[in-house]
Write an enzyme that holds these catalytic residues in place. Structure first.
Site, short mmCIF file in Angstrom:
data_model
loop_
_atom_site.label_atom_id
_atom_site.label_comp_id
_atom_site.label_asym_id
_atom_site.label_seq_id
_atom_site.Cartn_x
_atom_site.Cartn_y
_atom_site.Cartn_z
N SER A 1 30.14 -24.42 -33.72
CA SER A 1 29.14 -23.81 -35.70
C SER A 1 28.06 -23.30 -33.76
CB SER A 1 28.75 -25.30 -35.61
OG SER A 1 27.94 -24.09 -36.82
N ASP B 1 29.83 -11.02 -26.64
CA ASP B 1 29.89 -9.52 -26.68
C ASP B 1 29.18 -8.62 -25.95
OD1 ASP B 1 31.59 -10.42 -28.86
OD2 ASP B 1 30.83 -10.35 -30.77
N LYS C 1 34.13 -22.60 -35.68
CA LYS C 1 33.71 -22.91 -37.40
C LYS C 1 32.41 -22.33 -37.38
CE LYS C 1 30.31 -26.67 -39.71
NZ LYS C 1 29.45 -25.78 -39.89
#
Length: 496
Positions: free
Chosen positions: A310, A321, A335
């Site tokens: 999460s 990224d 998740k």
């Protein structure tokens, strides 16, 4: 047979009469006509009718609260989403206690499938142990299954019932049977304690002239951003030359908290976005240059494992990224959804998935997880090693030895581990030292890091010391690129 059939027909007639009656009293004929084609209202009317009929006609008198709670549970379970559920009084209280930062229990973050079959029983799975708690100190790991709790098969009971067993009066014991992997099973007895939800721990790792900041984020709470800033201020004074962020076994937490933390490292662009069919749930959380407090041009490595879920995946994905960090360890939990708790009263509520989150490269990792840039796995036990491990735990050998020898220093821990190695030759000696060390530290705060056992941390330090970090990070793939590569490989395989 005719009499039985007649009674059955009368019963069915009464049932539908009750439903029709319920609908007539609930709304006028004109309203009913205007909503005739509205399936939502039609099903609501049917549910109301069934509720009323059951309460009035069931063979025993039924408390309407039981029917109400059962209907809510069934409705949310039908979504087949483990994160959307009805929160009864005990669960709602537990969630409130956790948010406040303190509760009673054994310190295990758990999940449980809704469906149970003979082939795949719905055992409780440990998402992550909470650091410095009875479950953590007993060596329970992310991915372990709790197959029995106080003698009850966990596949046969609900999540609420499991929580009722794990939580309770402080000082009382809970007997669990743990399954690790396919064959390793062993009993563990945990003593309930006050569980304080920690958020951040940090220290400096010194190797020669090199100083590396070690920042362990345990969970994302309202205090995490402030605690992380305290750590960064400490590292600045220490003049570190590299940073390791440990997100292993971090089950997540508040999205606002992880955004606040990520903003300290990322100075522009999106951190995470949420997407939903509801317009007000569609949000883009972006970085602000004025909030970026970590501006050192230094190597940053993030440690992840299957207990990272999460919000911890949001931070790992955002740093990856943006090519700001190199990920070491194991694929994360996966998740990628966002839940909201909706109180129904002061003592109950529902938790509902409202949106999915996407990383800066516009990727959702739900049920996929984030792969590390460099996979480092702890060695697995052989079949014989699993048997030896189970015997070691079952006999409480380490606990008895440590109790008899009082305070143990590292040299004594190593000596005893060597002795154990002779009796349990299939268990890695580093693991034996860790088990002894955990037991020796049972009544103390655990060390912030373990350079002896932790091969993932050791690899991170090795990368910082011996490899060209800038080249490594520059050549990493974003999560979007990795998913596109995976899709192309699948298409190529189908073509063959």
């Amino acid at each position: 047979m005719k009499k039985i059939s007649r009674i059955f027909n009368i019963t069915v007639a009464l049932f539908f009469a009750a439903i029709v009656s319920s609908r007539c009293f609930a709304q006028s004929p004109s309203e009913s006509a205007s909503k005739a084609n509205n399936s939502v209202n039609r099903y609501m009317d049917l549910m109301t009718g069934v509720f009323d009929f059951v309460q009035r006609n069931y063979v025993d008198e039924v408390d309407p609260e039981i029917l109400y709670k059962g209907a809510l549970k069934g409705m949310l379970e039908s979504l087949n989403d483990p994160y959307s559920l009805y929160l009864d009084t005990s669960t709602f209280r537990s969630l409130s206690d956790t948010t406040k930062g303190e509760f009673g229990g054994v310190g295990l973050s758990i999940s449980k499938p809704f469906e149970s079959t003979p082939e795949k029983p719905a055992y409780v799975e440990v998402a992550s142990p909470v650091e410095d708690t009875p479950g953590f100190r007993a060596g329970i790991q992310a991915g372990d299954l709790i197959i029995s709790a106080n003698g009850t098969d966990t596949s046969t009971i609900t999540m609420d019932e499991v929580l009722d067993i794990l939580r309770g009066p402080v000082g009382e014991t809970v007997d669990l049977v743990i399954r690790r992997g396919k064959n390793l099973e062993f009993p563990v007895t945990l003593t309930r304690a006050i569980i304080e939800v920690p958020t951040v721990k940090y220290d400096t790792i010194i190797s020669g002239s090199q100083k590396t900041g070690f920042l362990r984020i345990i969970e994302f709470t309202p205090q995490t951003g402030e605690r992380v800033q305290q750590a960064l201020d400490f590292f600045q004074k220490e003049k570190i030359s590299s940073l390791i962020i440990d997100l292993r076994n971090n089950p997540g937490g508040l999205i606002t908290s992880v955004v606040e933390v990520a903003d300290k490292f990322i100075d522009k662009g999106p951190i995470v976005s949420t997407k939903s069919r509801l317009a007000f749930e569609n949000s883009v959380y972006s970085a602000h240059p004025q909030k970026t407090t970590f501006k050192g041009k230094m190597p940053v490595i993030v440690l992840i494992n299957k207990g990272s879920a999460s919000a911890s995946e949001i931070l790992a994905g955002a740093l990856k990224d943006n090519h700001l960090a190199y990920l070491v360890g194991q694929r994360t939990y996966g998740k990628g959804s966002v839940q909201q708790v909706i109180p129904l009263s002061g003592t109950e509520g529902i938790k509902l998935t409202m949106a999915r989150y996407y990383t800066p490269s516009d990727t959702n990792i739900d049920k996929i997880g984030i792969p590390p840039d460099r996979e480092i796995l702890f060695p697995s036990l052989s079949e014989e090693g699993e048997k030896q491990y189970a015997n070691l735990i079952k006999e409480d050998e380490i606990e008895k030895y440590v109790e008899a020898h009082g305070e143990m220093q590292e040299t004594q821990i190593a000596e005893y581990a060597e002795t154990l190695k002779q009796k349990y030759p299939e268990i890695d000696e580093k693991l034996l030292r860790k088990l002894v060390r955990n037991e020796a530290n049972r009544k103390k705060t655990s060390p912030i890091y373990d350079l002896d056992y932790d091969i993932q941390l050791a690899e991170a330090l090795n990368i910082i010391k011996n490899e060209n970090f800038n080249e490594l990070v520059k050549n990493t793939r974003t999560l979007k690129e990795l998913q596109e590569d995976s899709m192309q490989e699948k298409v190529a395989l189908k073509g063959e």
